[in-house]
Enzyme design. Structure first.
Site, mmCIF file in Angstrom:
data_model
loop_
_atom_site.group_PDB
_atom_site.id
_atom_site.type_symbol
_atom_site.label_atom_id
_atom_site.label_comp_id
_atom_site.label_asym_id
_atom_site.label_seq_id
_atom_site.Cartn_x
_atom_site.Cartn_y
_atom_site.Cartn_z
ATOM 1 N N ASP A 141 92.043 55.757 99.055
ATOM 2 C CA ASP A 141 93.454 55.900 99.141
ATOM 3 C C ASP A 141 93.656 57.344 99.573
ATOM 4 O O ASP A 141 92.635 58.033 100.203
ATOM 5 C CB ASP A 141 93.954 56.133 97.751
ATOM 6 N N LYS A 184 83.853 53.025 96.434
ATOM 7 C CA LYS A 184 84.719 52.790 97.686
ATOM 8 C C LYS A 184 85.995 52.982 97.828
ATOM 9 O O LYS A 184 86.854 52.426 97.755
ATOM 10 C CB LYS A 184 84.561 51.094 98.016
ATOM 11 N N ASP A 244 79.315 53.137 93.635
ATOM 12 C CA ASP A 244 79.657 52.175 94.636
ATOM 13 C C ASP A 244 81.244 52.111 94.741
ATOM 14 O O ASP A 244 81.845 50.982 94.596
ATOM 15 C CB ASP A 244 78.773 50.922 95.029
HETATM 16 N N1 5IU Z 1 77.596 46.389 99.356
HETATM 17 C C1 5IU Z 1 77.423 45.290 100.289
HETATM 18 N N2 5IU Z 1 77.702 45.078 101.551
HETATM 19 C C2 5IU Z 1 78.489 46.389 102.004
HETATM 20 C C3 5IU Z 1 78.693 47.509 101.057
HETATM 21 C C4 5IU Z 1 78.424 47.387 99.741
HETATM 22 O O1 5IU Z 1 76.809 44.267 100.085
HETATM 23 O O2 5IU Z 1 78.693 46.492 103.181
HETATM 24 I I1 5IU Z 1 79.688 49.057 101.542
HETATM 25 C C5 5IU Z 1 77.178 46.109 98.101
HETATM 26 C C6 5IU Z 1 77.739 44.813 97.362
HETATM 27 C C7 5IU Z 1 76.776 44.640 96.234
HETATM 28 C C8 5IU Z 1 75.443 45.070 96.942
HETATM 29 O O3 5IU Z 1 76.960 45.634 95.076
HETATM 30 O O4 5IU Z 1 75.827 46.230 97.924
HETATM 31 C C9 5IU Z 1 74.633 43.934 97.348
HETATM 32 O O5 5IU Z 1 74.307 43.182 96.599
HETATM 33 P P1 5IU Z 1 73.375 41.930 96.717
HETATM 34 O O6 5IU Z 1 72.039 42.153 97.270
HETATM 35 O O7 5IU Z 1 73.165 41.123 95.482
HETATM 36 O O8 5IU Z 1 74.080 41.004 97.785
#
Ligand code: 5IU
Length: 263
Positions: free
Chosen positions: A96, A93, A91
């Site tokens: 750039d 993200k 993940d």
């Molecule tokens: N994550 C989010 N929301 C988003 C995005 C990514 O929560 O919009 I794009 C990621 C952040 C974390 C996981 O790594 O998803 C969610 O974790 P929890 O279930 O512990 O909140």
């Protein structure tokens, strides 16, 4: 009618290797659960991945939060991937310009393109970000998700921004396999098919105090038409048995999908 199709049947809608593999894997293993493993030590990371492994289709990583990252972690992660039959989603993200993300994806300490089947990027910089990542990832059989929406309160990724993300994905269908979003974004009988993955899923709480907002697997898969639930602290954050919690989310996600097929 994508929503009525089994995951495995949708594999033929994609030329991308990672997308085809993921959809077949979901059907084979009967799980649409992705574990978001946001822990900061190698020991915890490998222990939880091993316990939850049998119940997930995709392990979502934030490799840069590990305080003791080393190449051995990647080797052990690959072993767990084979042992439990899951795929890996870093993940990252990316956000750039194309030339920079190309290096961030393949070089540096983490060499993400070498081990992550799937990664993701913000559409914010424009098409160049996808082209840069594609130069590295496509020939390796990797796939990319665009962040069309976010689960956090006050997210700016809405409306015309989300629409622009969809159009960007359509222009790069060989490499962009889907979206991070809270719902199915395009019409059910659209000519294009994309895999939608939704974070912000929890069965026990509705927020986390830092802006995260949770919805249930039923809401996300059945009512909103997403394909994969991403669950983090709901599985490993409660101090309860990891395997039991993973199984609980796996069952809830699969039940919601089964009901969607029948409706
Ligand atoms: N994550 C989010 N929301 C988003 C995005 C990514 O929560 O919009 I794009 C990621 C952040 C974390 C996981 O790594 O998803 C969610 O974790 P929890 O279930 O512990 O909140």
């Amino acid at each position: 009618m994508i929503l009525k199709k089994k995951y495995g049947e949708r594999a033929e809608n994609f030329s991308n290797k990672a997308a085809r593999e993921l959809l077949s894997l979901i059907d084979r293993k009967k799980t649409n659960l992705s574990l978001a493993l946001d822990v900061t030590t190698k020991r915890e990371f490998l222990e939880i991945a091993d316990k939850a492994g049998p119940y997930i289709c995709l392990l979502k990583t934030h490799i840069d939060i590990l305080v003791d990252f080393d190449q051995d972690l990647i080797e052990q992660l690959k072993e767990l991937k084979t042992k439990h039959d899951f795929m890996i989603f870093e993940d990252r993200k990316f956000a750039d310009i194309g030339n920079t993300v190309k290096h961030q994806y393949s070089k540096g300490i983490y060499k993400i393109s070498e081990w992550a089947d799937i990664t993701n990027a913000h559409p914010l910089p424009g098409d160049g970000i996808v082209s840069g990542l594609k130069e590295v990832g496509l020939s390796l059989g990797r796939g990319l998700l665009l962040l069309a929406e976010m689960s956090s309160k006050g997210s700016l990724a809405t409306g015309t921004y989300t629409e622009a993300a969809i159009e960007m994905a359509r222009r790069h269908k060989d490499f962009v396999i889907g979206f991070i979003a809270g719902r199915k974004l395009i019409s059910d009988d659209d000519k294009d098919d994309f895999i939608v993955m939704s974070p912000g899923v929890g069965l026990d709480v509705s927020m986390d105090g830092l802006g995260q907002q949770y919805r249930t697997p039923r809401n996300v898969i059945l009512e909103s038409g997403s394909d994969i639930i991403i669950v983090g602290r709901g599985i490993y954050g409660s101090g309860k048995d990891i395997a039991v919690e993973a199984q609980r989310y796996r069952d809830a996600g699969w039940e919601a999908y089964s009901q969607r097929l029948m409706n």
